[in-house]
Design a protein around this motif. Structure first.
Motif, PDB file in Angstrom:
ATOM      1  N   ASP A  46      10.616  -8.665  -4.276  1.00  0.00           N
ATOM      2  CA  ASP A  46      10.233  -9.188  -5.596  1.00  0.00           C
ATOM      3  C   ASP A  46       8.714  -9.257  -5.744  1.00  0.00           C
ATOM      4  OD1 ASP A  46      12.902  -9.455  -6.171  1.00  0.00           O
ATOM      5  OD2 ASP A  46      12.972 -11.625  -5.775  1.00  0.00           O
ATOM      6  N   GLN A  47       8.060  -9.750  -4.716  1.00  0.00           N
ATOM      7  CA  GLN A  47       6.595  -9.893  -4.743  1.00  0.00           C
ATOM      8  C   GLN A  47       5.915  -8.533  -4.913  1.00  0.00           C
ATOM      9  OE1 GLN A  47       5.064 -11.944  -1.285  1.00  0.00           O
ATOM     10  NE2 GLN A  47       2.971 -11.255  -1.686  1.00  0.00           N
ATOM     11  N   ILE A  48       6.394  -7.521  -4.178  1.00  0.00           N
ATOM     12  CA  ILE A  48       5.795  -6.181  -4.237  1.00  0.00           C
ATOM     13  C   ILE A  48       6.055  -5.534  -5.596  1.00  0.00           C
ATOM     14  CG2 ILE A  48       5.882  -3.850  -3.249  1.00  0.00           C
ATOM     15  CD1 ILE A  48       6.443  -5.269  -0.512  1.00  0.00           C
ATOM     16  N   VAL A  49       7.279  -5.670  -6.112  1.00  0.00           N
ATOM     17  CA  VAL A  49       7.615  -5.079  -7.420  1.00  0.00           C
ATOM     18  C   VAL A  49       6.744  -5.704  -8.506  1.00  0.00           C
ATOM     19  CG1 VAL A  49       9.426  -4.885  -9.181  1.00  0.00           C
ATOM     20  CG2 VAL A  49       9.946  -4.338  -6.799  1.00  0.00           C
ATOM     21  N   VAL A  50       6.566  -7.014  -8.471  1.00  0.00           N
ATOM     22  CA  VAL A  50       5.710  -7.690  -9.459  1.00  0.00           C
ATOM     23  C   VAL A  50       4.274  -7.162  -9.346  1.00  0.00           C
ATOM     24  CG1 VAL A  50       4.649  -9.915 -10.052  1.00  0.00           C
ATOM     25  CG2 VAL A  50       7.120  -9.761  -9.699  1.00  0.00           C
ATOM     26  N   HIS A  51       3.781  -7.005  -8.134  1.00  0.00           N
ATOM     27  CA  HIS A  51       2.427  -6.459  -7.922  1.00  0.00           C
ATOM     28  C   HIS A  51       2.318  -5.055  -8.537  1.00  0.00           C
ATOM     29  CE1 HIS A  51      -1.270  -5.196  -5.870  1.00  0.00           C
ATOM     30  NE2 HIS A  51      -0.620  -4.076  -5.588  1.00  0.00           N
ATOM     31  N   LEU A  52       3.320  -4.217  -8.276  1.00  0.00           N
ATOM     32  CA  LEU A  52       3.287  -2.838  -8.792  1.00  0.00           C
ATOM     33  C   LEU A  52       3.314  -2.808 -10.323  1.00  0.00           C
ATOM     34  CD1 LEU A  52       5.728  -1.159  -6.232  1.00  0.00           C
ATOM     35  CD2 LEU A  52       3.252  -0.880  -6.338  1.00  0.00           C
ATOM     36  N   ILE A  53       4.081  -3.710 -10.912  1.00  0.00           N
ATOM     37  CA  ILE A  53       4.142  -3.771 -12.379  1.00  0.00           C
ATOM     38  C   ILE A  53       2.803  -4.263 -12.932  1.00  0.00           C
ATOM     39  CG2 ILE A  53       5.218  -4.943 -14.354  1.00  0.00           C
ATOM     40  CD1 ILE A  53       7.847  -4.950 -12.648  1.00  0.00           C
ATOM     41  N   ASN A  54       2.278  -5.326 -12.345  1.00  0.00           N
ATOM     42  CA  ASN A  54       1.006  -5.904 -12.824  1.00  0.00           C
ATOM     43  C   ASN A  54      -0.159  -4.928 -12.705  1.00  0.00           C
ATOM     44  OD1 ASN A  54       2.234  -8.286 -13.525  1.00  0.00           O
ATOM     45  ND2 ASN A  54       1.715  -9.320 -11.608  1.00  0.00           N
TER      46      ASN A  54
ATOM     47  N   ASN B 205       0.155  -1.705 -12.901  1.00  0.00           N
ATOM     48  CA  ASN B 205       0.550  -0.512 -13.660  1.00  0.00           C
ATOM     49  C   ASN B 205       0.956   0.686 -12.793  1.00  0.00           C
ATOM     50  OD1 ASN B 205       1.201   0.397 -16.180  1.00  0.00           O
ATOM     51  ND2 ASN B 205      -0.818   1.231 -16.631  1.00  0.00           N
ATOM     52  N   PHE B 206       1.444   0.431 -11.593  1.00  0.00           N
ATOM     53  CA  PHE B 206       1.999   1.509 -10.776  1.00  0.00           C
ATOM     54  C   PHE B 206       3.440   1.780 -11.216  1.00  0.00           C
ATOM     55  CE2 PHE B 206      -1.372   0.177  -7.863  1.00  0.00           C
ATOM     56  CZ  PHE B 206      -1.871   1.406  -7.473  1.00  0.00           C
ATOM     57  N   LEU B 207       4.065   0.748 -11.768  1.00  0.00           N
ATOM     58  CA  LEU B 207       5.479   0.809 -12.144  1.00  0.00           C
ATOM     59  C   LEU B 207       5.593   0.420 -13.612  1.00  0.00           C
ATOM     60  CD1 LEU B 207       8.050   1.370 -10.562  1.00  0.00           C
ATOM     61  CD2 LEU B 207       8.239  -1.055 -10.072  1.00  0.00           C
ATOM     62  N   ASN B 208       6.164   1.325 -14.408  1.00  0.00           N
ATOM     63  CA  ASN B 208       6.316   1.061 -15.835  1.00  0.00           C
ATOM     64  C   ASN B 208       7.606   1.749 -16.282  1.00  0.00           C
ATOM     65  OD1 ASN B 208       6.187   1.409 -18.700  1.00  0.00           O
ATOM     66  ND2 ASN B 208       3.980   1.008 -18.616  1.00  0.00           N
ATOM     67  N   GLU B 209       8.602   0.955 -16.652  1.00  0.00           N
ATOM     68  CA  GLU B 209       9.926   1.477 -16.998  1.00  0.00           C
ATOM     69  C   GLU B 209       9.879   2.440 -18.181  1.00  0.00           C
ATOM     70  OE1 GLU B 209      13.121  -1.028 -18.917  1.00  0.00           O
ATOM     71  OE2 GLU B 209      14.010  -0.805 -16.933  1.00  0.00           O
TER      72      GLU B 209
ATOM     73  N   LYS C 273       0.843  -1.213   0.000  1.00  0.00           N
ATOM     74  CA  LYS C 273       0.000   0.000   0.000  1.00  0.00           C
ATOM     75  C   LYS C 273       0.872   1.255   0.000  1.00  0.00           C
ATOM     76  CE  LYS C 273      -4.122  -1.812   0.125  1.00  0.00           C
ATOM     77  NZ  LYS C 273      -4.048  -2.560  -1.123  1.00  0.00           N
ATOM     78  N   LYS C 274       1.901   1.242   0.839  1.00  0.00           N
ATOM     79  CA  LYS C 274       2.802   2.396   0.937  1.00  0.00           C
ATOM     80  C   LYS C 274       3.494   2.659  -0.410  1.00  0.00           C
ATOM     81  CE  LYS C 274       6.293   4.165   4.155  1.00  0.00           C
ATOM     82  NZ  LYS C 274       5.638   5.386   4.583  1.00  0.00           N
ATOM     83  N   LEU C 275       3.942   1.588  -1.056  1.00  0.00           N
ATOM     84  CA  LEU C 275       4.631   1.735  -2.341  1.00  0.00           C
ATOM     85  C   LEU C 275       3.667   2.096  -3.471  1.00  0.00           C
ATOM     86  CD1 LEU C 275       7.715   1.363  -3.056  1.00  0.00           C
ATOM     87  CD2 LEU C 275       7.088   0.715  -0.785  1.00  0.00           C
ATOM     88  N   GLU C 276       2.410   1.682  -3.357  1.00  0.00           N
ATOM     89  CA  GLU C 276       1.426   2.094  -4.369  1.00  0.00           C
ATOM     90  C   GLU C 276       1.272   3.608  -4.345  1.00  0.00           C
ATOM     91  OE1 GLU C 276      -2.199  -0.057  -3.626  1.00  0.00           O
ATOM     92  OE2 GLU C 276      -1.492  -1.840  -4.703  1.00  0.00           O
TER      93      GLU C 276
ATOM     94  N   CYS D  37      11.302   4.652 -11.111  1.00  0.00           N
ATOM     95  CA  CYS D  37      11.953   3.545 -11.807  1.00  0.00           C
ATOM     96  C   CYS D  37      12.067   2.370 -10.836  1.00  0.00           C
ATOM     97  CB  CYS D  37      13.320   3.964 -12.340  1.00  0.00           C
ATOM     98  SG  CYS D  37      14.530   4.378 -11.079  1.00  0.00           S
ATOM     99  N   HIS D  38      12.353   1.205 -11.378  1.00  0.00           N
ATOM    100  CA  HIS D  38      12.454  -0.009 -10.563  1.00  0.00           C
ATOM    101  C   HIS D  38      13.493   0.157  -9.459  1.00  0.00           C
ATOM    102  CE1 HIS D  38      10.124  -1.357 -13.857  1.00  0.00           C
ATOM    103  NE2 HIS D  38      10.317  -2.646 -13.707  1.00  0.00           N
ATOM    104  N   LYS D  39      14.602   0.817  -9.797  1.00  0.00           N
ATOM    105  CA  LYS D  39      15.693   0.977  -8.827  1.00  0.00           C
ATOM    106  C   LYS D  39      15.237   1.795  -7.614  1.00  0.00           C
ATOM    107  CE  LYS D  39      20.528   2.231  -8.568  1.00  0.00           C
ATOM    108  NZ  LYS D  39      21.500   3.229  -8.951  1.00  0.00           N
ATOM    109  N   GLU D  40      14.508   2.891  -7.863  1.00  0.00           N
ATOM    110  CA  GLU D  40      14.007   3.719  -6.757  1.00  0.00           C
ATOM    111  C   GLU D  40      13.093   2.907  -5.843  1.00  0.00           C
ATOM    112  OE1 GLU D  40      13.479   8.279  -8.293  1.00  0.00           O
ATOM    113  OE2 GLU D  40      12.246   6.776  -9.289  1.00  0.00           O
ATOM    114  N   VAL D  41      12.243   2.085  -6.453  1.00  0.00           N
ATOM    115  CA  VAL D  41      11.286   1.287  -5.681  1.00  0.00           C
ATOM    116  C   VAL D  41      12.007   0.229  -4.845  1.00  0.00           C
ATOM    117  CG1 VAL D  41       9.394  -0.380  -5.892  1.00  0.00           C
ATOM    118  CG2 VAL D  41       9.343   1.735  -7.216  1.00  0.00           C
TER     119      VAL D  41
END
Length: 157
Positions: free
Chosen positions: A45-53, A55-59, A14-17, A26-30
């Motif tokens: 890894d689990q949180i980064v995958v969630h953020l990508i899926n 669409n919170f994170l898009n390189e 939630k915090k990272l969203e 970018c992925h590195k900042e996250v």
């Protein structure tokens, strides 16, 4: 020593969203942020995958926004933009696509304006020293050397 707050995976997610929703990241900042929160690698890894899926994170989106912003506001050239994106571990494909965001006419016009502005700021009488100072300034900002020297030979006599 003050004990640092620990986060569950759901709390961290939630915090990272909201961290990613506030501005493009970018992925590195996250991952750096998650490491700061003392999350374990599996959770990261689990949180980064969630953020990508979700669409919170898009390189690619990050790279394009970064290039538009730094070019428009800080007037950086393509070399500096590329270097900064590589520093953030952005893929070569995303960098290439992001640089297409810069209109070629705007790029040349910005270089012209920046060169004129700097020429007026440099109070050097010797033409060669003046050219060097202006060139150093533009090269530091990431403008391509062939464009810089072309522009200087055109403007400084």
């Amino acid at each position: 020593m003050i004990p640092q707050k620990t986060y569950s995976v759901d709390e961290a997610t939630k915090k990272l969203e909201s961290y990613c929703a506030y501005q493009e990241r970018c992925h590195k900042e996250v991952t750096d942020k998650l490491k700061q929160m003392r999350m374990i690698p599996e959770a990261i890894d689990q949180i980064v995958v969630h953020l990508i899926n979700h669409n919170f994170l898009n390189e690619l989106r990050f790279a394009k926004a970064f290039v538009r912003g730094k070019f428009r506001i800080k007037k950086w050239g393509k070399n500096r933009l590329t270097r900064e994106l590589k520093f953030r571990d952005i893929s070569a494909y995303a960098i290439k696509e992001a640089l297409k965001e810069i209109n070629e006419d705007d790029y040349v016009e910005t270089l012209h304006e920046l060169t004129l502005k700097r020429i007026n700021q440099v109070k050097e009488k010797n033409v060669y020293k003046k050219k060097k100072k202006v060139a150093d300034y533009l090269l530091y900002r990431g403008w391509e050397s062939h464009l810089v020297y072309e522009k200087l030979s055109e403007l400084v006599k």
